[in-house]
Design a protein around this motif. Structure first.
Motif, mmCIF file in Angstrom:
data_model
loop_
_atom_site.group_PDB
_atom_site.id
_atom_site.type_symbol
_atom_site.label_atom_id
_atom_site.label_comp_id
_atom_site.label_asym_id
_atom_site.label_seq_id
_atom_site.Cartn_x
_atom_site.Cartn_y
_atom_site.Cartn_z
ATOM 1 N N ILE A 27 0.845 -1.199 0.000
ATOM 2 C CA ILE A 27 0.000 0.000 0.000
ATOM 3 C C ILE A 27 0.880 1.249 0.000
ATOM 4 O O ILE A 27 0.569 2.247 -0.667
ATOM 5 N N ARG A 28 1.978 1.212 0.724
ATOM 6 C CA ARG A 28 2.912 2.347 0.758
ATOM 7 C C ARG A 28 3.491 2.606 -0.640
ATOM 8 O O ARG A 28 3.610 3.757 -1.068
ATOM 9 N N ILE A 29 3.823 1.536 -1.348
ATOM 10 C CA ILE A 29 4.357 1.678 -2.706
ATOM 11 C C ILE A 29 3.282 2.212 -3.650
ATOM 12 O O ILE A 29 3.533 3.092 -4.483
ATOM 13 N N PHE A 30 2.060 1.684 -3.494
ATOM 14 C CA PHE A 30 0.948 2.170 -4.312
ATOM 15 C C PHE A 30 0.744 3.664 -4.097
ATOM 16 O O PHE A 30 0.542 4.437 -5.045
ATOM 17 N N ASN A 31 0.808 4.119 -2.854
ATOM 18 C CA ASN A 31 0.616 5.531 -2.557
ATOM 19 C C ASN A 31 1.718 6.374 -3.190
ATOM 20 O O ASN A 31 1.447 7.459 -3.740
ATOM 21 N N ALA A 32 2.950 5.893 -3.129
ATOM 22 C CA ALA A 32 4.067 6.637 -3.722
ATOM 23 C C ALA A 32 3.903 6.769 -5.233
ATOM 24 O O ALA A 32 4.226 7.812 -5.818
ATOM 25 N N ILE A 33 3.405 5.732 -5.890
ATOM 26 C CA ILE A 33 3.172 5.804 -7.339
ATOM 27 C C ILE A 33 2.048 6.783 -7.640
ATOM 28 O O ILE A 33 2.145 7.604 -8.566
ATOM 29 N N ALA A 34 0.971 6.719 -6.842
ATOM 30 C CA ALA A 34 -0.162 7.607 -7.070
ATOM 31 C C ALA A 34 0.236 9.063 -6.886
ATOM 32 O O ALA A 34 -0.214 9.947 -7.627
ATOM 33 N N VAL A 35 1.096 9.338 -5.900
ATOM 34 C CA VAL A 35 1.533 10.703 -5.641
ATOM 35 C C VAL A 35 2.534 11.167 -6.694
ATOM 36 O O VAL A 35 2.451 12.291 -7.212
ATOM 37 N N GLY A 36 3.481 10.294 -7.031
ATOM 38 C CA GLY A 36 4.545 10.688 -7.961
ATOM 39 C C GLY A 36 4.198 10.555 -9.428
ATOM 40 O O GLY A 36 4.832 11.179 -10.278
ATOM 41 N N GLY A 37 3.232 9.710 -9.744
ATOM 42 C CA GLY A 37 2.806 9.565 -11.128
ATOM 43 C C GLY A 37 3.633 8.623 -11.957
ATOM 44 O O GLY A 37 3.352 8.423 -13.141
ATOM 45 N N MET A 70 -3.453 2.992 -15.259
ATOM 46 C CA MET A 70 -3.378 2.882 -16.712
ATOM 47 C C MET A 70 -2.204 3.737 -17.159
ATOM 48 O O MET A 70 -1.944 4.809 -16.611
ATOM 49 N N ARG A 71 -1.468 3.236 -18.158
ATOM 50 C CA ARG A 71 -0.303 3.983 -18.641
ATOM 51 C C ARG A 71 -0.747 4.963 -19.720
ATOM 52 O O ARG A 71 -1.354 4.573 -20.708
ATOM 53 N N GLU A 72 -0.412 6.231 -19.512
ATOM 54 C CA GLU A 72 -0.702 7.273 -20.494
ATOM 55 C C GLU A 72 0.570 8.057 -20.737
ATOM 56 O O GLU A 72 1.075 8.727 -19.829
ATOM 57 N N ALA A 73 1.081 7.969 -21.976
ATOM 58 C CA ALA A 73 2.344 8.618 -22.335
ATOM 59 C C ALA A 73 3.419 8.189 -21.335
ATOM 60 O O ALA A 73 3.680 7.003 -21.187
ATOM 61 N N THR A 79 -6.766 4.275 -12.261
ATOM 62 C CA THR A 79 -8.082 3.905 -12.761
ATOM 63 C C THR A 79 -9.130 4.447 -11.793
ATOM 64 O O THR A 79 -8.782 4.942 -10.707
ATOM 65 N N PRO A 80 -10.417 4.394 -12.157
ATOM 66 C CA PRO A 80 -11.435 4.847 -11.195
ATOM 67 C C PRO A 80 -11.306 4.165 -9.835
ATOM 68 O O PRO A 80 -11.399 4.816 -8.783
ATOM 69 N N ALA A 81 -11.086 2.842 -9.830
ATOM 70 C CA ALA A 81 -10.897 2.140 -8.548
ATOM 71 C C ALA A 81 -9.605 2.583 -7.884
ATOM 72 O O ALA A 81 -9.533 2.760 -6.654
ATOM 73 N N GLY A 82 -8.548 2.790 -8.691
ATOM 74 C CA GLY A 82 -7.277 3.246 -8.147
ATOM 75 C C GLY A 82 -7.376 4.616 -7.512
ATOM 76 O O GLY A 82 -6.753 4.886 -6.479
#
Length: 313
Positions: A27-37, A70-73, A79-82
């Motif tokens: 979950i910590r890694i998921f949060n870091a990806i969501a914050v950093g993009g 989802m990967r964009e560029a 995603t909506p759930a993400g």
């Protein structure tokens, strides 16, 4: 009858059904990806390799049975759930940070003051010799907590306890008998015992002391009941009452005289108690040694044996 329908086929890229709960680390890694993009930013923030971040994200998506990004560029977009789970992940990350900050604040430093909890009578003895205890412990600062409440050493509410009864039996506690506190009946020298007002104790504090004083009173009225032994001493000294007080306290007062030897049945063993939580700190170890020395040196006073013969008249 026709053949039963076959389960729908799954393409290789489909997610498996969730098999276990998501781990805190994932979950910590998921949060870091969501914050950093991106995985690269998340990896740099967490001090991990990008390959590790990618692998853990894949594991988390498999555990949840959800596609989270989802990967964009050159950017990963939730995603909506993400997006919904990213809100929860941010709160978990903030809570974990608060947890770490509070734990750091609660953990005493090696040179932190050593907190000693004791009953009021023993706290008075410690206060009388506080500078001696500190010096014997190498200059450690001590904090004396005077209370009848049993502070929890296992939870870090104090570092050392001096207790009279009910020594903890739970794992991690260490207890050593270091002395015995004796009390006796005292009166001010200018007051007649036969006419002095009598002060006893409430039975919740000590039924043994109350029983002894009531027997001595032999039917005389009780003026008041005072649980605190230091307060009873003050009532003898200031109010001219007849009551029971610790010998180490009252014997040192030239204005008082002891009416009879301290009865054994009202004495209390004194235990020095510590716990694994704080025993590893050098300051705590040094104060424990200083307290053992203090009680050895004042054993006679605590037992009421230091009274000079002429003072008993």
């Amino acid at each position: 009858m026709g053949e039963p329908a076959s389960p729908p086929s799954r393409c290789d890229g489909d997610l498996a059904s969730p098999t276990r709960q998501a781990s805190w680390d994932d979950i910590r890694i998921f949060n870091a990806i969501a914050v950093g993009g991106s995985m690269a930013v998340a990896a740099a923030r967490l001090g991990l390799s990008e390959a590790t971040v990618a692998r853990r994200l894949k594991t988390l998506e498999s555990d949840l049975g959800l596609r989270l990004f989802m990967r964009e560029a050159n950017r990963l977009v939730p995603t909506p759930a993400g997006s919904e789970l990213a809100v929860e992940a941010r709160e978990l990350d903030a809570a974990a940070h608060r947890f770490a900050v509070r734990a750091e604040a609660a953990r005493p430093l090696a040179n932190a003051p050593v907190r000693v909890t004791a009953t009021t009578s023993i706290s008075l003895l410690l206060t009388m010799h506080a500078t001696t205890i500190s010096a014997a412990a190498g200059g450690v600062e001590i904090v004396i907590i005077s209370t009848r409440s049993r502070l929890d050493l296992a939870r870090g509410e104090a570092d050392i306890a001096l207790r009279m009864t009910k020594v903890p039996e739970q794992p991690g506690h260490y207890a050593q008998k270091v002395g015995r506190l004796m009390q006796a009946l005292y009166i001010r020298r200018d007051v007649e015992p036969d006419t002095a007002p009598i002060i006893s104790v409430n039975r919740e504090t000590s039924s043994r002391i109350d029983d002894y004083i009531m027997t001595y009173a032999a039917g005389r009225p009780i003026a008041a009941r005072v649980g605190d032994s230091s307060a009873r001493y003050e009532s003898i000294r200031s109010a001219g009452a007849l009551s029971m007080a610790p010998c180490f306290m009252a014997d040192a007062d030239p204005s008082l005289r002891r009416l009879e030897p301290p009865p054994e049945q009202t004495g209390d063993d004194i235990y020095l108690v510590s716990h694994d939580v704080s025993r590893g700190r050098p300051g705590v170890v040094a104060v424990l040694a200083a307290l053992r020395k203090l009680f050895r040196e004042h054993q006679a006073r605590l037992l009421g044996l230091a009274l000079q013969p002429e003072r008993n008249r």
